[in-house]
Design a protein around this motif. Sequence first.
Motif, short mmCIF file in Angstrom:
data_model
loop_
_atom_site.label_atom_id
_atom_site.label_comp_id
_atom_site.label_asym_id
_atom_site.label_seq_id
_atom_site.Cartn_x
_atom_site.Cartn_y
_atom_site.Cartn_z
N TYR A 204 -69.66 -73.49 -29.94
CA TYR A 204 -68.25 -73.78 -30.20
C TYR A 204 -67.94 -73.62 -31.69
N LEU A 205 -68.79 -74.18 -32.54
CA LEU A 205 -68.55 -74.16 -33.98
C LEU A 205 -68.76 -72.79 -34.59
N LEU A 206 -69.81 -72.11 -34.18
CA LEU A 206 -70.24 -70.90 -34.89
C LEU A 206 -70.08 -69.61 -34.10
N GLY A 207 -69.60 -69.70 -32.87
CA GLY A 207 -69.60 -68.52 -32.00
C GLY A 207 -68.60 -67.44 -32.38
N PHE A 208 -67.48 -67.82 -32.99
CA PHE A 208 -66.42 -66.86 -33.32
C PHE A 208 -66.00 -66.05 -32.09
N GLY A 209 -65.78 -66.81 -31.01
CA GLY A 209 -65.21 -66.24 -29.81
C GLY A 209 -63.77 -66.69 -29.69
N ALA B 49 -70.22 -57.80 -36.48
CA ALA B 49 -70.61 -59.21 -36.43
C ALA B 49 -69.93 -60.03 -37.52
N HIS B 50 -68.89 -59.48 -38.16
CA HIS B 50 -68.27 -60.22 -39.27
C HIS B 50 -67.58 -61.48 -38.75
N HIS B 51 -67.47 -62.48 -39.61
CA HIS B 51 -67.01 -63.80 -39.20
C HIS B 51 -65.63 -64.09 -39.80
N THR B 52 -64.63 -63.50 -39.18
CA THR B 52 -63.25 -63.76 -39.58
C THR B 52 -62.41 -63.92 -38.32
N PHE B 53 -61.25 -64.56 -38.49
CA PHE B 53 -60.36 -64.69 -37.34
C PHE B 53 -59.92 -63.32 -36.85
N TYR B 54 -59.56 -62.44 -37.77
CA TYR B 54 -59.10 -61.12 -37.36
C TYR B 54 -60.23 -60.30 -36.76
N GLY B 55 -61.46 -60.62 -37.13
CA GLY B 55 -62.60 -60.01 -36.47
C GLY B 55 -62.68 -60.41 -35.00
N VAL B 56 -62.34 -61.67 -34.72
CA VAL B 56 -62.29 -62.13 -33.33
C VAL B 56 -61.25 -61.33 -32.54
N CYS B 57 -60.07 -61.16 -33.14
CA CYS B 57 -59.00 -60.39 -32.47
C CYS B 57 -59.44 -58.95 -32.23
N ASP B 58 -60.06 -58.34 -33.23
CA ASP B 58 -60.53 -56.96 -33.07
C ASP B 58 -61.55 -56.86 -31.94
N ARG B 59 -62.40 -57.87 -31.85
CA ARG B 59 -63.44 -57.88 -30.82
C ARG B 59 -62.80 -57.97 -29.42
#
Length: 300
Positions: free
Chosen positions: A276-281, A127-137
């Motif tokens: 949109y703001l906080l979803g990190f999708g 659940a980490h909040h980073t851009f690269y976390g989005v890519c990993d997800r």
Amino acid sequence: MSDLGHTGRRRFLYAMAAIPMAWLGKPAWAERTQATLGRQRLICIGSAVTEIVYALNASNLIVGVDTTSIYPDAARTLPSVGYSRTLSAEGVLSLSPTQILCTEDAGPPVVIRQIQDAGIPIRLLPAHHTFYGVCDRVIAIGQTIHRQAQADQLKFQLEQQWITLERELKAKPFVNPAPRVLYIHSMNPSQVMVSGQDTNANAMITYAGLRNALYGFKGYKPLTPEAVIAANPDLILVTDQGLQAIGGRSQLAHLPGMERTKAIIRQKVISMDAVYLLGFGPRMPDALLTLHRQARILLG
């Protein structure tokens, strides 16, 4: 149920023993499960998870979502399993899933264990909040639902967006030290919270080249007049849903201590959709660019 194997059947029976007997009286669930084992039926728990599955063109696999999955609009029409942190085994299993995708925030833990013990695979994503976390997800979900090629393509697109975004942020930085932003989270007027470190709001503020006005604590805590006056933010960041919950933009000034802040006196307020703001999708780079540009318009 033959493909569950001996161990799986035993775990299934243990799990079913933990579920209320009133629910076990519904034979429809067992019949549906028997009929659908062997083909993928996803339950997506978490707005980012759902958005990624849609972005991978795999929405036809989804049979259920949680209540935070409100984008795209089509997700709102899917059966709901409730709020991600207060799931029930009954609600989840009633949709006969063969795979569950969720972040590690999903719970409660006893329900997650019940679902696992029922033989349903759960892919828990960080659940980490980073851009690269989005890519990993994106990659992890692509692997889980057998959409690796689409996931690789989406990750590449996101990385290209990120490069463009970083160029714009570097070309148009804020003054040093950066303006101070107070993020206000509110689901109703009696539960107004502000964000500290290790939050999705703090991550977005920092990525945008701004500073969180509150330091010294992690997570969210109740809003107090003393904290707000001491923080004296240059900008208030709030979600559309939170703003609606407190009665609109005009009511911000009536929150404890708020009327004495520079942000309220100078009317420097940004409101954005919460998911949109906080979803990190997959829309995270877009959301960050929107935040940065709106802040620049207000703060110069």
